[in-house]
Design a protein around this motif. Sequence first.
Motif, PDB file in Angstrom:
ATOM      1  N   GLU A  27       0.887  -1.187   0.022  1.00  0.00           N
ATOM      2  CA  GLU A  27      -0.077   0.175  -0.011  1.00  0.00           C
ATOM      3  C   GLU A  27       0.857   1.155   0.034  1.00  0.00           C
ATOM      4  N   LEU A  28       0.480   2.198  -0.955  1.00  0.00           N
ATOM      5  CA  LEU A  28       1.358   3.442  -0.948  1.00  0.00           C
ATOM      6  C   LEU A  28       0.618   4.567  -0.992  1.00  0.00           C
ATOM      7  N   SER A  29       0.523   5.542  -0.176  1.00  0.00           N
ATOM      8  CA  SER A  29      -0.201   6.724  -0.041  1.00  0.00           C
ATOM      9  C   SER A  29       0.672   7.858   0.098  1.00  0.00           C
ATOM     10  N   GLN A  30      -0.102   9.101   0.703  1.00  0.00           N
ATOM     11  CA  GLN A  30       0.458  10.426   0.793  1.00  0.00           C
ATOM     12  C   GLN A  30       2.011  10.233   1.401  1.00  0.00           C
ATOM     13  N   LEU A  31       2.937  10.695   0.706  1.00  0.00           N
ATOM     14  CA  LEU A  31       4.385  10.835   1.221  1.00  0.00           C
ATOM     15  C   LEU A  31       4.983  12.133   1.356  1.00  0.00           C
ATOM     16  N   ARG A  32       5.812  11.985   2.433  1.00  0.00           N
ATOM     17  CA  ARG A  32       6.744  13.335   2.889  1.00  0.00           C
ATOM     18  C   ARG A  32       7.901  13.082   3.164  1.00  0.00           C
ATOM     19  N   THR A  33       8.997  14.149   2.894  1.00  0.00           N
ATOM     20  CA  THR A  33      10.320  14.033   2.886  1.00  0.00           C
ATOM     21  C   THR A  33      10.532  14.500   4.416  1.00  0.00           C
ATOM     22  N   LEU A  34      11.252  13.896   5.365  1.00  0.00           N
ATOM     23  CA  LEU A  34      11.904  14.174   6.702  1.00  0.00           C
ATOM     24  C   LEU A  34      13.415  14.182   6.807  1.00  0.00           C
ATOM     25  N   ILE A  82      10.463  -6.403   5.656  1.00  0.00           N
ATOM     26  CA  ILE A  82       9.279  -5.681   5.851  1.00  0.00           C
ATOM     27  C   ILE A  82       9.556  -4.463   6.401  1.00  0.00           C
ATOM     28  N   VAL A  83       9.222  -3.214   5.936  1.00  0.00           N
ATOM     29  CA  VAL A  83       9.219  -1.959   6.305  1.00  0.00           C
ATOM     30  C   VAL A  83       7.687  -1.473   6.730  1.00  0.00           C
ATOM     31  N   GLU A  84       7.144  -1.215   7.750  1.00  0.00           N
ATOM     32  CA  GLU A  84       5.720  -0.637   7.908  1.00  0.00           C
ATOM     33  C   GLU A  84       6.194   0.964   8.273  1.00  0.00           C
ATOM     34  N   ALA A  85       5.519   1.754   7.495  1.00  0.00           N
ATOM     35  CA  ALA A  85       5.570   3.384   7.687  1.00  0.00           C
ATOM     36  C   ALA A  85       4.160   3.550   7.869  1.00  0.00           C
ATOM     37  N   LYS A  86       3.542   3.603   8.913  1.00  0.00           N
ATOM     38  CA  LYS A  86       2.261   3.874   9.280  1.00  0.00           C
ATOM     39  C   LYS A  86       1.869   5.006   9.001  1.00  0.00           C
ATOM     40  N   ASP A  87       2.570   6.156   9.443  1.00  0.00           N
ATOM     41  CA  ASP A  87       2.413   7.686   9.021  1.00  0.00           C
ATOM     42  C   ASP A  87       2.346   7.849   7.698  1.00  0.00           C
ATOM     43  N   ALA A  88       3.167   7.094   6.767  1.00  0.00           N
ATOM     44  CA  ALA A  88       3.052   7.361   5.116  1.00  0.00           C
ATOM     45  C   ALA A  88       2.313   6.211   4.763  1.00  0.00           C
ATOM     46  N   GLN A  89       1.488   5.467   5.573  1.00  0.00           N
ATOM     47  CA  GLN A  89       0.644   4.280   5.005  1.00  0.00           C
ATOM     48  C   GLN A  89       1.378   3.463   3.938  1.00  0.00           C
ATOM     49  N   ILE A  90       2.659   2.950   4.276  1.00  0.00           N
ATOM     50  CA  ILE A  90       3.316   2.236   3.506  1.00  0.00           C
ATOM     51  C   ILE A  90       3.811   0.794   4.018  1.00  0.00           C
ATOM     52  N   ILE A  91       3.577  -0.158   3.400  1.00  0.00           N
ATOM     53  CA  ILE A  91       4.172  -1.318   3.795  1.00  0.00           C
ATOM     54  C   ILE A  91       4.986  -1.925   2.674  1.00  0.00           C
ATOM     55  N   LEU A  92       6.134  -2.017   2.986  1.00  0.00           N
ATOM     56  CA  LEU A  92       7.108  -2.082   1.697  1.00  0.00           C
ATOM     57  C   LEU A  92       7.688  -3.690   2.159  1.00  0.00           C
ATOM     58  N   GLU A  93       7.938  -4.517   1.129  1.00  0.00           N
ATOM     59  CA  GLU A  93       8.458  -5.828   1.155  1.00  0.00           C
ATOM     60  C   GLU A  93       9.719  -5.861   0.080  1.00  0.00           C
TER      61      GLU A  93
END
Length: 122
Positions: A27-34, A82-93
Amino acid sequence: MGSSGNTLTESPHHLWGPGGVHIEIVELSQLRTLLPLQDIPGKTAKMRLYEVCTAYCWNRPSFHCCKEEGPGHSRLFTYKVIVEAKDAQIILECYSEPKSKKKAAEEHAAEGALWYLRHIGY
């Protein structure tokens, strides 16, 4: 892509990263750069991935052996991270290529995750 604020939705989406690393975005949604990802001499990709996840307050990446093949004296290991970035709504495998050492397979999967995160603006 990441810093523009565009919303993307692709589920599931498969990519191939450097060296044949398989990347699946569930799942990939709104992204931001920190914090930009940079290669830091003396740090492994796995260490850098842990640091990125900590910096963004994401869950720790989890590494799993998803395939073992070959005879006992010549085993090949395929790992996924597996990287779960909940704030960006990303689950990356990200999947490694088969490697003769477990650590090398983990490292290869981490390199793929870092490569992808770099290319989406993290």
